[in-house]
Scaffold this motif. Structure first.
Motif, PDB file in Angstrom:
ATOM      1  N   PRO A  60     -72.030  45.231  29.248  1.00 32.19           N
ATOM      2  CA  PRO A  60     -72.191  44.864  30.666  1.00 32.19           C
ATOM      3  C   PRO A  60     -72.313  46.071  31.591  1.00 32.19           C
ATOM      4  N   HIS A  61     -71.716  47.216  31.199  1.00 32.02           N
ATOM      5  CA  HIS A  61     -71.771  48.416  32.027  1.00 32.02           C
ATOM      6  C   HIS A  61     -73.073  49.190  31.878  1.00 32.02           C
ATOM      7  N   SER A  62     -73.988  48.736  31.055  1.00 30.26           N
ATOM      8  CA  SER A  62     -75.207  49.504  30.789  1.00 30.26           C
ATOM      9  C   SER A  62     -75.995  49.738  32.072  1.00 30.26           C
ATOM     10  N   SER A  63     -76.638  50.885  32.140  1.00 24.36           N
ATOM     11  CA  SER A  63     -77.390  51.263  33.336  1.00 24.36           C
ATOM     12  C   SER A  63     -78.586  50.347  33.579  1.00 24.36           C
ATOM     13  N   LEU A  65     -78.781  47.134  33.070  1.00 25.68           N
ATOM     14  CA  LEU A  65     -78.347  45.879  33.672  1.00 25.68           C
ATOM     15  C   LEU A  65     -77.863  46.067  35.102  1.00 25.68           C
ATOM     16  N   ASN A  66     -77.242  47.207  35.368  1.00 24.54           N
ATOM     17  CA  ASN A  66     -76.661  47.423  36.685  1.00 24.54           C
ATOM     18  C   ASN A  66     -77.602  48.093  37.681  1.00 24.54           C
ATOM     19  N   TYR A  67     -78.444  48.991  37.172  1.00 22.69           N
ATOM     20  CA  TYR A  67     -79.279  49.783  38.080  1.00 22.69           C
ATOM     21  C   TYR A  67     -80.768  49.729  37.761  1.00 22.69           C
ATOM     22  N   SER A 148     -73.228  53.009  28.856  1.00 17.01           N
ATOM     23  CA  SER A 148     -72.397  52.445  29.921  1.00 17.01           C
ATOM     24  C   SER A 148     -72.112  53.453  31.019  1.00 17.01           C
ATOM     25  N   MET A 150     -70.297  53.497  35.285  1.00 10.99           N
ATOM     26  CA  MET A 150     -69.636  52.736  36.342  1.00 10.99           C
ATOM     27  C   MET A 150     -70.173  53.144  37.704  1.00 10.99           C
TER      28      MET A 150
END
Length: 351
Positions: A60-63, A65-67, A148, A150
């Motif tokens: 879930p912390h993968s770049s 998915l987040n960015y 990952s 944050m």
């Protein structure tokens, strides 16, 4: 990131046994194998491997998915009349991925690693390359930040993944020339953004605009520049060309326009045929006064534009067998499928 829920050989064989190549479209058709390779701590890639096609697990912390730190490429494998299979200019895709990776602060496979991986996955899925004239095997290389994070930062690890999917010759089942709606308020890309690379985030922002256009009966949207809303840039997923007499013009790749591989090939082939080809900014009004308009891209190939609508004004363009568009279409598709001689060293055969 790990691979899970891999398909069995029996499941794959069952899907393959039901294939009707005459009814091939643009549907999701999983093939036998995909290729995965992860970057090492020193920023290099190694130990890539073919694995049975299946889903992937990602933190879930993968770049990505987040960015949205990710790129994709689009390529095709073609079945020749003699049954052999070949690729078209894979090194160009490899180099374009490297440029995109530099822009998004990702490490990328070398050109040799990229091309070798593509060859491996096509060879492993060779039975899925449609018969000559029935379509092609679409190849989708992905590069994304799987490590990952944050805070707002690039991923410490990247994953290179390739999957394939057989598709028909006609883009998304379209059997008639493109009808374009010219959008003069919402741009596709901005100066200083990522319009010049195949960033995964370039495409979803135009979903709403293209959906609305298709709801009105148009095939796609042609976008103008973000600053003056005057100059032609791209259609949603392909480059645009205009023809006026013996002159062919297309917008320059100055950061907001993707340097398409089909685009570059058409420029060279057109010059070889004696046409004057210009890479320059041209206004929407020049487009509306053109003899012909066509689009280029891996998915669309070369697609003729039948009409364009701007401020409720519709303009029709020349179509048919004697057009410049048709000549270029026959030339490049002949090279890609092995019907015409490749004089430029663009074709790579699969053993």
């Amino acid at each position: 990131m790990a691979v899970s829920q891999q398909r069995t050989t029996r499941e794959s064989d069952n899907i393959y046994s039901k294939m009707d190549w005459n009814k091939l479209g643009y549907d999701v058709i999983p093939t036998d194998y995909m290729y995965i390779m992860k970057s090492n701590e020193d920023g290099t890639f190694s130990n890539g491997a073919l694995v049975p096609f299946g889903t992937v697990q990602i933190e879930p912390h993968s770049s990505v998915l987040n960015y949205g730190q990710g790129l994709f490429e689009g390529m095709k494998a073609y079945r020749r009349a003699d049954g052999e299979v070949q690729l078209f200019r894979p090194k160009e895709n490899a180099m374009r991925m490297q440029v995109g990776a530099e822009r998004l602060l990702m490490v990328a496979p070398s050109i040799e690693q990229f091309v070798d991986a593509v060859k491996q996955v096509v060879s492993a899925n060779k039975r899925w390359v449609p018969p000559h004239g029935k379509g092609s095997l679409y190849i989708r290389p992905l590069l994304f930040g799987s490590g990952s994070v944050m805070g707002l930062a690039p991923a410490p690890q990247c994953t290179f993944l390739i999957y394939t999917n057989p598709i028909c010759n006609v883009y998304k089942g379209r059997t008639s020339p493109l009808s374009l709606l010219i959008h003069d308020t919402i741009p596709r890309a901005f100066s200083g953004g990522t319009g010049g690379v195949k960033n995964i985030g370039n495409y979803s922002p135009i979903f709403q605009v293209t959906k609305e256009a298709k709801g009105k009966g148009f095939s796609d949207v042609l976008f103008l520049d973000a600053k003056e809303h005057k100059y032609v840039e791209e259609v949603s997923s392909c480059n645009a060309f205009i023809v006026k007499g013996n002159v062919i013009s297309t917008s320059p790749t100055l950061g907001t326009i993707l340097p398409g591989i089909t685009r570059n090939s058409i420029i060279q082939l057109a010059r070889d045929l004696g046409y004057q080809v210009e890479e320059r900014k041209f206004s929407v009004h020049e487009l509306l006064e053109a003899d012909e308009v066509f689009c280029t891209g891996t998915a669309v190939g070369i697609s003729e534009v039948g009409s364009a609508t701007y401020s409720n004004q519709r303009v029709d363009f020349n179509l048919g067998a004697n057009t410049v568009t048709q000549k270029l279409y026959e030339l490049i598709t002949g090279i890609q499928t092995g019907l015409l001689e490749d004089k430029n060293g663009w074709v790579v055969k699969i053993d």
